[in-house]
Design a protein around this motif. Sequence first.
Motif, short mmCIF file in Angstrom:
data_model
loop_
_atom_site.label_atom_id
_atom_site.label_comp_id
_atom_site.label_asym_id
_atom_site.label_seq_id
_atom_site.Cartn_x
_atom_site.Cartn_y
_atom_site.Cartn_z
N GLY A 1 -22.24 41.43 51.83
CA GLY A 1 -21.25 40.91 52.77
C GLY A 1 -21.04 39.41 52.62
N THR A 2 -22.12 38.67 52.45
CA THR A 2 -22.02 37.23 52.25
C THR A 2 -21.29 36.91 50.95
OG1 THR A 2 -24.00 36.81 53.57
CG2 THR A 2 -23.35 35.09 52.00
N ALA A 3 -21.61 37.64 49.89
CA ALA A 3 -20.94 37.42 48.60
C ALA A 3 -19.45 37.76 48.69
CB ALA A 3 -21.61 38.24 47.50
N VAL A 4 -19.10 38.81 49.44
CA VAL A 4 -17.70 39.17 49.64
C VAL A 4 -16.96 38.05 50.36
CG1 VAL A 4 -16.15 40.73 50.92
CG2 VAL A 4 -18.00 41.67 49.52
N LEU A 5 -17.56 37.51 51.41
CA LEU A 5 -16.93 36.42 52.16
C LEU A 5 -16.72 35.18 51.28
CD1 LEU A 5 -15.87 35.39 54.86
CD2 LEU A 5 -18.21 34.73 55.42
N ARG A 6 -17.74 34.83 50.51
CA ARG A 6 -17.62 33.68 49.60
C ARG A 6 -16.53 33.91 48.56
NH1 ARG A 6 -22.13 31.87 46.60
NH2 ARG A 6 -21.12 29.86 46.62
N ALA A 7 -16.47 35.13 48.00
CA ALA A 7 -15.45 35.46 47.00
C ALA A 7 -14.05 35.42 47.62
CB ALA A 7 -15.74 36.83 46.38
N ALA A 8 -13.92 35.88 48.87
CA ALA A 8 -12.62 35.87 49.54
C ALA A 8 -12.10 34.44 49.69
CB ALA A 8 -12.72 36.55 50.90
N HIS A 9 -12.98 33.53 50.08
CA HIS A 9 -12.57 32.14 50.21
C HIS A 9 -12.21 31.52 48.86
CE1 HIS A 9 -13.09 31.61 54.50
NE2 HIS A 9 -14.24 32.24 54.43
#
Length: 148
Positions: free
Chosen positions: A68-76
């Motif tokens: 989830g954290t990696a997804v959020l970072r990738a989205a930004h």
Amino acid sequence: MRVDHRDDDCVFCGIVAGTEPARVVAETTGTLTFLPVRPVHPGHVLVVPRRHVADIWDLDEETAAAVGTAVLRAAHALRTAHRPEGLNIIQSSGAVATQSVFHLHVHLVPRYEGDRMPYLWPPKAEEDPRLLDDSARRLRLALTAGRH
């Protein structure tokens, strides 16, 4: 978080191990983010756990948090680099849901007006109140009983 579990027949495990090629854009101790072989648009990335996790039902909470954290970072990062008008975050579990690689992965797909991605939802929603009430009851029971 255990990151040593690997499936020798899994292409994503090979990417994680460095034995299969990939355009890696980010990595953490628990995740890897890379471009898929056939991206929808530039900026389309996949986030996978480093350890082999077949699908959402095989996922533990610690690995889920890392993903989830990696997804959020990738989205930004995707927003900064490609300035999409929207974003789909898609995780499919099971062949009937179109999962084709049985190593959990999350797609981040940038969206643009008139792009080639299909509409994702059916035009008509389920409206039978008995079915919806029964579904809510069954889900509440499963959540309170700890069957998750």
